[in-house]
Design a protein around this motif. Structure first.
Motif, PDB file in Angstrom:
ATOM      1  N   VAL A  50       0.864  -1.180   0.000  1.00 15.84           N
ATOM      2  CA  VAL A  50       0.000   0.000   0.000  1.00 15.84           C
ATOM      3  C   VAL A  50       0.902   1.232   0.000  1.00 15.84           C
ATOM      4  N   PHE A  51       0.804   2.029  -1.061  1.00 12.62           N
ATOM      5  CA  PHE A  51       1.605   3.243  -1.178  1.00 12.62           C
ATOM      6  C   PHE A  51       0.774   4.428  -0.702  1.00 12.62           C
ATOM      7  N   TYR A  52       1.400   5.299   0.079  1.00 16.21           N
ATOM      8  CA  TYR A  52       0.685   6.434   0.653  1.00 16.21           C
ATOM      9  C   TYR A  52       1.577   7.665   0.672  1.00 16.21           C
ATOM     10  N   THR A  53       0.936   8.818   0.742  1.00 11.47           N
ATOM     11  CA  THR A  53       1.642  10.084   0.941  1.00 11.47           C
ATOM     12  C   THR A  53       1.052  10.761   2.168  1.00 11.47           C
ATOM     13  N   VAL A  54       1.863  11.600   2.793  1.00 11.91           N
ATOM     14  CA  VAL A  54       1.417  12.350   3.967  1.00 11.91           C
ATOM     15  C   VAL A  54       1.681  13.823   3.700  1.00 11.91           C
ATOM     16  N   TYR A  55       0.658  14.614   3.862  1.00 11.07           N
ATOM     17  CA  TYR A  55       0.800  16.058   3.714  1.00 11.07           C
ATOM     18  C   TYR A  55       1.299  16.630   5.032  1.00 11.07           C
ATOM     19  N   GLY A  56       2.445  17.274   4.978  1.00  9.84           N
ATOM     20  CA  GLY A  56       2.971  17.875   6.193  1.00  9.84           C
ATOM     21  C   GLY A  56       4.483  17.799   6.255  1.00  9.84           C
ATOM     22  N   SER A  57       5.000  18.016   7.448  1.00 16.38           N
ATOM     23  CA  SER A  57       6.443  18.061   7.666  1.00 16.38           C
ATOM     24  C   SER A  57       7.027  16.651   7.742  1.00 16.38           C
ATOM     25  N   GLU A  58       8.342  16.601   7.841  1.00 22.96           N
ATOM     26  CA  GLU A  58       9.026  15.308   7.953  1.00 22.96           C
ATOM     27  C   GLU A  58       8.632  14.589   9.243  1.00 22.96           C
ATOM     28  N   GLN A  59       8.437  15.347  10.309  1.00 21.37           N
ATOM     29  CA  GLN A  59       8.017  14.761  11.584  1.00 21.37           C
ATOM     30  C   GLN A  59       6.631  14.134  11.457  1.00 21.37           C
ATOM     31  N   GLU A  60       5.712  14.811  10.772  1.00 20.25           N
ATOM     32  CA  GLU A  60       4.372  14.268  10.561  1.00 20.25           C
ATOM     33  C   GLU A  60       4.406  13.019   9.692  1.00 20.25           C
ATOM     34  N   ARG A  61       5.308  12.994   8.708  1.00 19.44           N
ATOM     35  CA  ARG A  61       5.456  11.803   7.874  1.00 19.44           C
ATOM     36  C   ARG A  61       5.949  10.620   8.699  1.00 19.44           C
ATOM     37  N   SER A  62       6.932  10.882   9.543  1.00 20.78           N
ATOM     38  CA  SER A  62       7.482   9.833  10.394  1.00 20.78           C
ATOM     39  C   SER A  62       6.438   9.312  11.378  1.00 20.78           C
ATOM     40  N   ASP A  63       5.699  10.225  12.000  1.00 25.15           N
ATOM     41  CA  ASP A  63       4.653   9.820  12.946  1.00 25.15           C
ATOM     42  C   ASP A  63       3.547   9.028  12.249  1.00 25.15           C
ATOM     43  N   SER A  64       3.171   9.446  11.060  1.00 24.16           N
ATOM     44  CA  SER A  64       2.125   8.742  10.320  1.00 24.16           C
ATOM     45  C   SER A  64       2.588   7.347   9.921  1.00 24.16           C
ATOM     46  N   ALA A  65       3.859   7.208   9.559  1.00 23.90           N
ATOM     47  CA  ALA A  65       4.386   5.887   9.213  1.00 23.90           C
ATOM     48  C   ALA A  65       4.320   4.957  10.419  1.00 23.90           C
ATOM     49  N   LYS A  66       4.651   5.481  11.600  1.00 29.64           N
ATOM     50  CA  LYS A  66       4.572   4.667  12.817  1.00 29.64           C
ATOM     51  C   LYS A  66       3.124   4.298  13.133  1.00 29.64           C
ATOM     52  N   ALA A  67       2.208   5.242  12.940  1.00 25.46           N
ATOM     53  CA  ALA A  67       0.793   4.979  13.211  1.00 25.46           C
ATOM     54  C   ALA A  67       0.244   3.923  12.260  1.00 25.46           C
ATOM     55  N   LEU A  68       0.615   3.987  10.979  1.00 28.45           N
ATOM     56  CA  LEU A  68       0.144   2.994  10.018  1.00 28.45           C
ATOM     57  C   LEU A  68       0.729   1.616  10.320  1.00 28.45           C
ATOM     58  N   LYS A  69       1.982   1.592  10.740  1.00 27.89           N
ATOM     59  CA  LYS A  69       2.602   0.315  11.102  1.00 27.89           C
ATOM     60  C   LYS A  69       1.889  -0.294  12.309  1.00 27.89           C
ATOM     61  N   ALA A  70       1.519   0.541  13.284  1.00 31.95           N
ATOM     62  CA  ALA A  70       0.810   0.063  14.465  1.00 31.95           C
ATOM     63  C   ALA A  70      -0.607  -0.402  14.125  1.00 31.95           C
ATOM     64  N   THR A  90      -1.490  -9.971   3.370  1.00 37.38           N
ATOM     65  CA  THR A  90      -0.761  -9.158   4.339  1.00 37.38           C
ATOM     66  C   THR A  90      -0.598  -7.765   3.758  1.00 37.38           C
ATOM     67  N   LEU A  91      -0.515  -6.784   4.635  1.00 39.48           N
ATOM     68  CA  LEU A  91      -0.395  -5.394   4.188  1.00 39.48           C
ATOM     69  C   LEU A  91       0.984  -4.855   4.550  1.00 39.48           C
ATOM     70  N   GLU A  92       1.549  -4.121   3.613  1.00 38.67           N
ATOM     71  CA  GLU A  92       2.807  -3.428   3.852  1.00 38.67           C
ATOM     72  C   GLU A  92       2.620  -1.991   3.388  1.00 38.67           C
ATOM     73  N   PHE A  93       2.865  -1.048   4.286  1.00 42.85           N
ATOM     74  CA  PHE A  93       2.705   0.366   3.955  1.00 42.85           C
ATOM     75  C   PHE A  93       4.047   0.935   3.537  1.00 42.85           C
ATOM     76  N   ILE A  94       4.060   1.558   2.353  1.00 46.06           N
ATOM     77  CA  ILE A  94       5.284   2.119   1.788  1.00 46.06           C
ATOM     78  C   ILE A  94       5.017   3.589   1.472  1.00 46.06           C
ATOM     79  N   ALA A  95       5.876   4.460   2.011  1.00 49.95           N
ATOM     80  CA  ALA A  95       5.739   5.894   1.733  1.00 49.95           C
ATOM     81  C   ALA A  95       6.047   6.143   0.262  1.00 49.95           C
ATOM     82  N   ASP A  96       5.126   6.776  -0.428  1.00 49.27           N
ATOM     83  CA  ASP A  96       5.276   7.080  -1.848  1.00 49.27           C
ATOM     84  C   ASP A  96       6.117   8.335  -1.997  1.00 49.27           C
TER      85      ASP A  96
END
Length: 148
Positions: A50-70, A90-96
């Motif tokens: 699953v490819f995703y993007t996060v609108y925001g800063s690098e910190q928000e991207r990192s936090d969102s990646a952790k939230a999706l993993k959880a 199985t699902l794998e989240f990958i930052a686009d």
């Protein structure tokens, strides 16, 4: 191996299910403004990237990646309830990297346009180094020469 058309349809369905669940919201405050851009399913329908993007800063991207993993287990359960296959993939989240790539391409286009304008400015005042047309032209024979 499954039919590629079936894998594509399953990927589209997984994308919709996950996007709807994220739209409802997760209880994780780390999750930012996430957009699901693409889902790719393996040929045996056992794994979904699953490819995703996060609108925001690098910190928000990192936090969102952790939230999706959880939340991967909960999202997989949600996918399993809403699709009709024997085994839930199985699902794998990958930052686009689409936003970063787009910014890089924009920067390259700006620098190319700047260099083009510099070359155009230099070409305005340029003069030929030699003759205006340096190429050898074929001889032109007079009709009088042919009569001899």
């Amino acid at each position: 191996m499954a039919d590629p058309e079936r894998a594509r349809k399953l990927a589209d369905r997984i994308k919709v299910v996950i996007a709807k669940r994220l739209e409802k919201g997760l209880r994780d405050p780390r999750l930012g403004f996430v957009t699901i851009t693409d889902v790719r399913v393996t040929g045996d329908l056992q794994h979904a990237s699953v490819f995703y993007t996060v609108y925001g800063s690098e910190q928000e991207r990192s936090d969102s990646a952790k939230a999706l993993k959880a939340a991967t287990g909960m999202l997989r359960t949600e996918v399993g309830r809403n699709i009709s296959v024997r085994l839930t993939p199985t699902l794998e989240f990958i930052a686009d990297a689409i936003p970063e790539n787009a910014a890089h391409i924009d920067e390259l286009l700006r620098s190319a346009a700047a260099r083009d304008s510099e070359v155009a400015a230099l070409a305005k005042g340029a003069q030929y180094a030699g003759d205006e047309d340096p190429y050898v032209k074929p001889r032109e024979f007079d009709e009088d020469d042919d009569e001899d």
